[in-house]
Design a protein around this motif. Structure first.
Motif, mmCIF file in Angstrom:
data_model
loop_
_atom_site.group_PDB
_atom_site.id
_atom_site.type_symbol
_atom_site.label_atom_id
_atom_site.label_comp_id
_atom_site.label_asym_id
_atom_site.label_seq_id
_atom_site.Cartn_x
_atom_site.Cartn_y
_atom_site.Cartn_z
ATOM 1 N N SER A 17 0.847 -1.192 0.000
ATOM 2 C CA SER A 17 0.000 0.000 0.000
ATOM 3 C C SER A 17 0.877 1.234 0.000
ATOM 4 O O SER A 17 1.908 1.264 0.671
ATOM 5 C CB SER A 17 -0.927 0.010 1.224
ATOM 6 N N GLU A 18 0.457 2.247 -0.747
ATOM 7 C CA GLU A 18 1.192 3.505 -0.812
ATOM 8 C C GLU A 18 0.198 4.664 -0.762
ATOM 9 O O GLU A 18 -0.806 4.661 -1.471
ATOM 10 C CB GLU A 18 2.024 3.580 -2.085
ATOM 11 N N ILE A 19 0.448 5.652 0.130
ATOM 12 C CA ILE A 19 -0.444 6.797 0.299
ATOM 13 C C ILE A 19 0.386 8.069 0.276
ATOM 14 O O ILE A 19 1.427 8.153 0.923
ATOM 15 C CB ILE A 19 -1.228 6.717 1.625
ATOM 16 N N GLU A 20 -0.096 9.057 -0.485
ATOM 17 C CA GLU A 20 0.515 10.384 -0.477
ATOM 18 C C GLU A 20 -0.338 11.295 0.405
ATOM 19 O O GLU A 20 -1.546 11.384 0.230
ATOM 20 C CB GLU A 20 0.604 10.954 -1.889
ATOM 21 N N PHE A 21 0.286 11.967 1.363
ATOM 22 C CA PHE A 21 -0.400 12.907 2.245
ATOM 23 C C PHE A 21 -0.053 14.320 1.806
ATOM 24 O O PHE A 21 1.104 14.628 1.494
ATOM 25 C CB PHE A 21 0.027 12.690 3.696
ATOM 26 N N LYS A 22 -1.078 15.197 1.788
ATOM 27 C CA LYS A 22 -0.899 16.561 1.311
ATOM 28 C C LYS A 22 -1.113 17.547 2.446
ATOM 29 O O LYS A 22 -1.608 17.174 3.511
ATOM 30 C CB LYS A 22 -1.877 16.830 0.165
ATOM 31 N N LEU A 27 -8.178 12.826 5.281
ATOM 32 C CA LEU A 27 -9.103 11.895 5.955
ATOM 33 C C LEU A 27 -8.952 10.510 5.331
ATOM 34 O O LEU A 27 -9.072 10.345 4.115
ATOM 35 C CB LEU A 27 -10.542 12.378 5.828
ATOM 36 N N ILE A 28 -8.689 9.495 6.191
ATOM 37 C CA ILE A 28 -8.655 8.091 5.750
ATOM 38 C C ILE A 28 -9.917 7.428 6.279
ATOM 39 O O ILE A 28 -10.103 7.323 7.501
ATOM 40 C CB ILE A 28 -7.406 7.374 6.286
ATOM 41 N N ILE A 29 -10.814 7.013 5.374
ATOM 42 C CA ILE A 29 -12.076 6.416 5.812
ATOM 43 C C ILE A 29 -12.172 4.975 5.333
ATOM 44 O O ILE A 29 -11.472 4.552 4.407
ATOM 45 C CB ILE A 29 -13.294 7.231 5.316
ATOM 46 N N GLY A 30 -13.065 4.234 5.959
ATOM 47 C CA GLY A 30 -13.273 2.833 5.607
ATOM 48 C C GLY A 30 -13.933 2.104 6.756
ATOM 49 O O GLY A 30 -14.001 2.602 7.888
ATOM 50 N N ILE A 817 -2.249 13.926 14.206
ATOM 51 C CA ILE A 817 -2.779 12.646 13.729
ATOM 52 C C ILE A 817 -3.855 12.187 14.711
ATOM 53 O O ILE A 817 -3.580 12.048 15.909
ATOM 54 C CB ILE A 817 -1.672 11.583 13.621
ATOM 55 N N LEU A 818 -5.068 11.967 14.207
ATOM 56 C CA LEU A 818 -6.190 11.500 15.043
ATOM 57 C C LEU A 818 -6.644 10.132 14.555
ATOM 58 O O LEU A 818 -6.974 9.965 13.377
ATOM 59 C CB LEU A 818 -7.365 12.482 14.971
ATOM 60 N N ASP A 819 -6.699 9.175 15.449
ATOM 61 C CA ASP A 819 -7.142 7.819 15.104
ATOM 62 C C ASP A 819 -8.523 7.568 15.711
ATOM 63 O O ASP A 819 -8.672 7.472 16.934
ATOM 64 C CB ASP A 819 -6.136 6.792 15.647
ATOM 65 N N GLU A 820 -9.549 7.528 14.855
ATOM 66 C CA GLU A 820 -10.925 7.263 15.269
ATOM 67 C C GLU A 820 -11.351 8.184 16.418
ATOM 68 O O GLU A 820 -11.591 7.749 17.555
ATOM 69 C CB GLU A 820 -11.095 5.793 15.674
ATOM 70 N N PRO A 821 -11.483 9.520 16.161
ATOM 71 C CA PRO A 821 -11.853 10.430 17.248
ATOM 72 C C PRO A 821 -13.344 10.441 17.566
ATOM 73 O O PRO A 821 -13.736 11.022 18.576
ATOM 74 C CB PRO A 821 -11.404 11.786 16.709
ATOM 75 N N THR A 822 -14.209 9.808 16.719
ATOM 76 C CA THR A 822 -15.657 9.973 16.885
ATOM 77 C C THR A 822 -16.415 8.845 17.561
ATOM 78 O O THR A 822 -17.566 9.045 17.942
ATOM 79 C CB THR A 822 -16.298 10.198 15.492
ATOM 80 N N PRO A 823 -15.876 7.605 17.741
ATOM 81 C CA PRO A 823 -16.720 6.508 18.228
ATOM 82 C C PRO A 823 -17.441 6.792 19.534
ATOM 83 O O PRO A 823 -18.564 6.344 19.741
ATOM 84 C CB PRO A 823 -15.731 5.349 18.405
ATOM 85 N N PHE A 824 -16.819 7.561 20.446
ATOM 86 C CA PHE A 824 -17.431 7.809 21.742
ATOM 87 C C PHE A 824 -18.146 9.161 21.811
ATOM 88 O O PHE A 824 -18.552 9.592 22.890
ATOM 89 C CB PHE A 824 -16.353 7.732 22.834
ATOM 90 N N LEU A 825 -18.262 9.848 20.652
ATOM 91 C CA LEU A 825 -18.986 11.117 20.602
ATOM 92 C C LEU A 825 -20.400 10.896 20.103
ATOM 93 O O LEU A 825 -20.634 10.097 19.183
ATOM 94 C CB LEU A 825 -18.269 12.105 19.674
ATOM 95 N N ASP A 826 -21.383 11.608 20.698
ATOM 96 C CA ASP A 826 -22.755 11.497 20.211
ATOM 97 C C ASP A 826 -22.895 12.302 18.918
ATOM 98 O O ASP A 826 -21.953 12.958 18.463
ATOM 99 C CB ASP A 826 -23.747 11.962 21.287
ATOM 100 N N GLN A 846 -0.734 20.295 8.553
ATOM 101 C CA GLN A 846 -1.125 18.966 8.066
ATOM 102 C C GLN A 846 -1.818 18.192 9.180
ATOM 103 O O GLN A 846 -1.309 18.103 10.300
ATOM 104 C CB GLN A 846 0.090 18.175 7.581
ATOM 105 N N VAL A 847 -3.004 17.677 8.862
ATOM 106 C CA VAL A 847 -3.774 16.859 9.802
ATOM 107 C C VAL A 847 -4.102 15.537 9.108
ATOM 108 O O VAL A 847 -4.507 15.530 7.941
ATOM 109 C CB VAL A 847 -5.071 17.555 10.246
ATOM 110 N N ILE A 848 -3.880 14.430 9.810
ATOM 111 C CA ILE A 848 -4.239 13.103 9.296
ATOM 112 C C ILE A 848 -5.263 12.504 10.243
ATOM 113 O O ILE A 848 -4.985 12.363 11.449
ATOM 114 C CB ILE A 848 -3.004 12.195 9.178
ATOM 115 N N ILE A 849 -6.442 12.165 9.720
ATOM 116 C CA ILE A 849 -7.517 11.616 10.555
ATOM 117 C C ILE A 849 -7.933 10.267 9.973
ATOM 118 O O ILE A 849 -8.150 10.127 8.766
ATOM 119 C CB ILE A 849 -8.738 12.556 10.609
#
Length: 879
Positions: A17-22, A27-30, A817-826, A846-849
C-alpha cells in the motif's frame, strides 16, 4: 514535520500500500477492520522502532503479515525545509535515513534501527509525538487520568524537562565547586608547617650523603682481597671436582663390565636353544609342496561362492523392490486417469456456472448499492430524531419568523427603555433645578414659593418612581426575549444542519422508490451461492490438475522399470550358468565340496606358519652371533679405559689438600659477608637519599601549590556566586514559561470544549502545583472537578485538551494525527467536531484523521478510502 508519502509492504492486512499525504486535512475512511489504523501504526513503527517500542510490548510478529519474512516501511517527510526518506526493512533487519541534498539522497545515520530512531527523537521526542501529535484510538481521555502524567507531557512539550535537568545539573556543579574549595582549604591547613619540614629533610640528606661516601671509600680494597682468595679456592675446588668425577667414571665402567659378562652368558645359551628348534621345523616344512595344490582349489571355489551369494541376494532384492515400485505406479496411474475424467466433468460445470454468474452479477452489485443507501437513510433519519423531512423545513421557517418577531419586539422595548430613561433624566434634572431655584418657577414661570416647590418635587419624585418601575419591567421583558432569541438561534442552527440532512433523506427515498429489495436479495444470494460453488470447483480443479498431468510420466516410468527388471533377471541367469560351468548344479553341492577341502586348508596354514617361524629363527641366530662378537670387543675396551683413569686419579690426589681448601673457603665467606653488608647498607642509604630528595621536591612543590590554592579559592568563590544566580534565573524562567504556556493551552482548550458542549461549560481551568497539572471545568461560573463530567463530556474534554496541545505547538510542529476520534462522541458532538475541524484544525499545516464516519468528509481537504478485499487492504484516493 510534514509527512509526504508512506509505503508499506506485508504490514498487517497491507500487502503493498502507498499513500501520499498533502497539506491540509487528510481523511482516511473505511469500515472497521479495513486496515486504516494499521497505516498510523506503520508511521509510529517507522519513525520510532527501537527498544522503547519493544519494551512496551509491541512485537514484530504482531504487525508482520502472516506467511511473509518481514514487514517493510518507507516514509518520506519534510522537516524544516529539508526532505528526508526513511526505510525500515524487518526482513533484513536494516534501517536507514537519507536527506535530499544537492540533487541526490545522502545517508544521515548508520544503517541500523537504533540510529534512525535516535535521529527522529531529536526532531520530535517520542512522548511529544504520542501525546500531542498522534492521538491513538481509545486514548483520547488518557490525558485526564493522572495529574503527574499530564505534568510530564507538558514539560516535554515545552522542553521544561531540559530546564529542570539544567537546574539539577547546576546543583551538582555547586556541590562539586564547594567540594573543590574545601579540598583546597584542607590542603592549606595540612601544609601550614611546610618550611620547617623542608629544613628538617635537608639536614637528613646531608647526613645520608656523608655515610654513603665512607662506604664507597672502603669497598674497593675489600673486593680486591676477596678476588685473590677466590682464585686460590677455585683452583683447589677444580682439583676436588676432578677427583670426584674420575672416581664416578671408574665405578660406572666396573658396572658396565659386569653387565657385558652377563649378556655374553645369556647369548651363548640362547644360540644353542635356537639351533635345536631349527632342526624340528625343517622336518615339518618338507610336506608343504603337496598341500599347495589343494589350497589353490579351495581358495578358487570359496571366492566364487562368496561372490555368487552376495550377487544373487543383491539382484533378487533389486528385482523385488522394482516390482513393488511398479505396482505403486500402476495404482497412481489408475488414480490419475480417474482424476483426468473428473477434471473434464468440472470444466463443463464451470462453464455453466460462469454463464449464470454473468447474468446475476449486476443484481448483486445493485443490491449492495441499495443496501448502502438504506443504511445511510437509516442513519440520516436517526439524525433527524423522528422528524419528517418536510417538518424540518416547516419548523425552520416557523423559527425564523418567530426570531424576526422577537427582534421587532426587542427593538420596540429598546425604544421604550430609551424614552423612559430620558423621562427619568428630565425629571431628575427638574428636581435639581427646583432645589436650586429662587424667585420664579423654572418650569411654569410662576412665583416660586416653598410650598409650590415642595409640591412639584413630590410630583416629579412620584413620576420618577413610576417610570423606574416601567423601566425595570421593560428590562425584564427584554432579558426574557433575548434569552428566547438565543434559544431560537441555537434551534435555527440545529435545524439548518438538519435541513441538509432532510434533503439527503428525500433524495435517497426518491432513489429507493420502486426498488424490489427482496428480489434483489434473492438474486444476490443466488449469485453468492454460485460464486461459492465456482470457487470450490476452481480449487478442486487446481488440486486435480497437478495429479492429472502426471499420467504420461507414470506410463513412461512403468516402462522404464519393466526394462530394468528384465535386465537384472538376465544377470541373475548368467550368474547361475557360471556355477554350472564349475560343475555344480546348486549352491549346496558347492558348499559340500568346500567342506571336503577345508581339512587340507587348515593343515596348509599350520605348515605355512612353521615355514615362517623357521626363517625368522635362522635370521635371529645370525644376529645373536654378531651381537656376541661385539660384546667381546666392548669388554676389552672397558678394561683398558679403567686402567687409564686409575693412573690419572693417583696423580691428582698427590696435588690436592682438603684442609687447605676448607681454610681458604672460610676466609672468602667472611670477606663476602662483610662486602655484602656494606653494599646492602649503601643501597639502603641511596634509597633513603632518593626518598628524601623526592620528599624535599614534593614539599617545595606543595609550597608553590599553596599559593595557587589561595588564588583558586578566590576564583571558586566568584564562580559559586555566579552559578547560584544562574540557578535562580532558570527557576524563575521555568515558572514563567510554564504559566504562559498553560494559560495559552487553557484558552484554546476552553474555546474548543465550550463549543463541544454548546456553552454548557464556559471553559476549563488549569493549575500547576509541584509536579502536577490539575484540570477543572467551569460550570455556572464555578470550577468543578473532572468527576462532575459525564462519559461523553470526558471524551470531549480529552479531545479538546489534546487539540489545544497540538495547536499550541503550531510553528514548532505542524502535524496532528487523530485515530478514530468519533466513536465515543454522540451525534451533536460529532457535528461540533466537524465545525472545529473547519475552524481550528485548518490552522495546522497537516492533519491526518482515520475514521469510519463518512460525515467527516465535508470538513476534509483530501479523502482516501481503504477497503478490505480477500483479506488484503486496498487504497483508493477519492478527493
Amino acid at each position: 514535520m510534514r509527512i509526504e508519502r508512506v509505503r508499506v509492504e506485508n504490514f498487517r492486512s497491507h500487502k503493498i500500500s502507498e499513500i501520499e499525504f498533502k497539506p491540509g486535512i487528510n481523511l482516511i475512511i473505511g469500515q472497521n477492520g479495513a486496515g486504516k489504523s494499521s497505516l498510523l501504526d506503520a508511521i509510529l513503527v517507522g519513525l520510532y522502532w527501537s527498544k522503547r517500542l519493544r519494551i512496551r510490548g509491541l512485537k514484530k510478529d504482531e504487525f508482520t503479515r502472516i506467511g511473509t519474512r518481514g514487514a517493510k516501511i518507507e516514509i518520506t517527510f519534510e522537516e524544516d525545509g529539508t526532505k528526508y526518506k526513511l526505510l525500515r526493512d524487518f526482513s533484513r533487519n536494516i534501517s536507514y535515513l537519507k536527506r535530499f541534498d544537492g540533487g541526490e539522497w545522502r545517508h544521515v545515520t548508520e544503517t541500523n534501527m537504533e540510529s534512525v530512531s535516535a535521529f527522529i527523537e531529536r526532531i520530535i521526542p517520542y512522548n511529544v509525538f504520542l501525546n500531542a501529535i498522534y492521538i491513538r484510538q481509545g486514548q483520547i481521555e488518557a490525558i485526564l487520568e493522572s495529574d503527574e502524567t499530564r505534568d510530564k507531557v507538558v514539560k516535554e512539550i515545552l522542553s521544561l524537562d531540559k530546564l529542570e535537568a539544567a537546574y539539577e545539573n547546576l546543583k551538582d556543579v555547586v556541590r562539586t565547586i564547594e567540594e573543590r574549595k574545601k579540598s583546597k582549604e584542607d590542603f592549606l591547613k595540612k601544609t601550614e608547617n611546610i618550611e620547617e619540614l623542608i629544613k628538617l629533610n635537608e639536614d637528613k640528606l646531608t647526613e645520608t650523603l656523608r655515610e654513603i661516601n665512607e662506604i664507597l671509600s672502603r669497598l674497593p680494597e675489600l673486593k680486591s682481597k676477596a678476588r685473590e682468595i677466590e682464585e686460590e679456592v677455585n683452583g683447589l675446588d677444580n682439583l676436588r671436582k676432578r677427583i670426584t668425577e674420575l672416581e664416578l667414571k671408574i665405578e660406572k665402567l666396573n658396572s658396565k663390565k659386569n653387565g657385558i659378562y652377563g649378556k655374553i652368558t645369556q647369548l651363548e645359551k640362547g644360540i644353542e636353544e635356537r639351533k635345536e628348534k631349527i632342526k624340528e621345523l625343517e622336518e615339518i616344512v618338507k610336506i608343504l609342496p603337496d598341500l599347495e595344490e589343494k589350497e589353490r582349489e579351495y581358495q578358487r571355489l570359496l571366492k566364487f561362492k562368496e561372490r555368487y551369494t552376495s550377487e544373487e541376494s543383491r539382484l533378487e532384492k533389486i528385482i523385488n523392490r522394482l516390482k513393488g515400485i511398479k505396482e505403486e505406479l500402476e495404482d497412481k496411474l489408475k488414480n490419475a486417469k480417474e482424476k483426468a475424467e473428473r477434471i473434464r466433468y468440472i470444466q463443463r460445470q464451470l462453464e455453466g456456472i460462469e454463464e449464470s454468474m454473468k447474468e446475476l452479477e449486476q443484481f448483486a452489485s445493485k443490491f449492495e448499492e441499495v443496501e448502502q443507501m438504506r443504511r445511510q437513510l437509516t442513519r440520516l433519519k436517526q439524525y433527524l430524531g423522528g422528524l419528517r423531512p418536510e417538518e424540518v423545513k416547516e419548523l425552520l421557517n416557523s423559527k425564523r419568523i418567530e426570531r424576526e418577531e422577537i427582534k421587532v419586539k426587542i427593538n420596540e422595548i429598546n425604544t421604550k427603555i430609551g424614552e423612559v430613561s430620558q423621562g427619568i433624566r428630565e425629571r431628575k434634572k427638574a428636581i435639581d433645578e427646583l432645589r436650586r431655584a429662587k424667585g420664579k418657577c423654572p418650569v411654569c414661570g410662576r412665583e416660586l414659593t416653598e410650598e409650590h416647590k415642595a409640591k412639584l418635587i413630590t410630583k416629579y419624585s412620584k413620576e420618577i418612581k413610576r417610570l423606574e418601575e416601567e423601566l425595570e419591567i421593560a428590562k425584564t421583558n427584554k432579558e426574557e426575549l433575548e434569552k428566547k432569541l438565543r434559544e431560537l438561534e441555537n434551534d435555527i442552527a440545529k435545524l439548518s444542519s438538519l435541513s441538509k440532512v432532510a434533503e439527503q433523506v428525500m433524495e435517497l427515498e426518491k432513489e429507493l422508490e420502486g426498488v424490489d429489495l427482496e428480489e434483489l436479495g434473492s438474486k444476490k444470494n443466488e449469485y453468492e451461492k454460485l460464486r461459492d460453488r465456482y470457487s470450490k470447483l476452481k480449487g478442486e480443479l487446481k488440486a486435480l490438475s497437478a495429479d492429472a498431468r502426471k499420467v504420461p510420466s507414470y506410463e513412461n516410468r512403468i516402462r522404464e522399470i519393466e526394462e530394468e527388471i528384465k535386465g537384472y533377471e538376465e544377470r541373475l541367469k548368467e550368474l547361475r550358468e557360471e556355477m554350472r560351468k564349475l560343475g555344480f548344479s546348486t549352491i549346496e553341492e558347492l558348499s559340500s565340496k568346500l567342506k571336503e577341502l577345508e581339512e587340507f586348508h587348515n593343515r596348509f596354514i599350520e605348515v605355512s606358519n612353521a615355514k615362517k617361524e623357521l626363517e625368522e629363527l635362522k635370521k635371529k641366530l645370525e644376529d645373536d652371533k654378531k651381537e656376541l662378537d661385539k660384546l667381546f670387543e666392548e669388554l676389552a675396551s672397558v678394561e683398558v679405559e679403567i686402567e687409564e683413569i686409575s693412573e690419572e686419579l693417583e696423580k691428582i690426589k698427590d696435588k690436592y689438600s682438603e684442609e687447605e681448601y676448607n681454610k681458604k673457603r672460610n676466609e672468602l665467606l667472611k670477606l663476602r659477608e662483610e662486602i655484602s653488608g656494606m653494599e646492602a647498607r649503601k643501597v639502603e642509604l641511596e634509597k633513603r637519599r632518593d626518598e628524601i630528595k623526592r620528599l624535599i621536591d614534593d614539599l617545595k612543590k606543595n609550597k608553590k601549590e599553596r599559593e595557587e590554592a589561595k588564588k583558586e579559592i578566590e576564583r571558586l568563590d566568584k564562580a559559586l556566586k555566579r552559578i547560584k544566580e544562574l540557578r535562580n534565573k532558570i527557576k524563575e524562567y521555568k515558572t514563567l514559561a510554564k504559566e504562559d504556556a498553560l494559560n495559552r493551552i487553557g484558552e484554546i482548550a476552553s474555546e474548543i470544549f465550550s463549543e463541544f458542549t454548546d456553552g454548557k461549560y464556559s471553559g476549563i481551568a488549569i493549575r500547576a502545583e509541584d509536579n502536577k497539572i490539575k484540570l477543572f471545568v467551569v460550570y455556572d461560573g464555578v470550577e468543578r472537578p473532572l468527576s462532575f463530567l459525564s462519559g461523553g463530556e470526558r471524551i470531549a474534554l480529552g479531545l479538546a485538551f489534546r487539540l489545544a496541545l497540538s495547536m499550541y505547538l503550531i510553528g514548532r510542529i505542524n502535524l496532528l494525527i487523530l485515530d478514530e476520534p468519533t466513536p465515543f462522541l454522540d451525534e451533536e458532538r460529532r457535528r461540533k467536531l466537524i465545525e472545529i475541524m473547519e475552524r481550528h484544525l485548518k490552522k495546522i499545516s497537516q492533519v491526518i484523521i482515520v475514521s469510519h464516519d463518512e460525515e467527516l468528509k465535508d470538513a476534509a481537504d483530501h479523502v482516501i478510502r481503504i477497503r478490505l478485499e480477500d483479506g488484503i487492504s486496498r487504497v483508493e484516493v477519492i478527493a
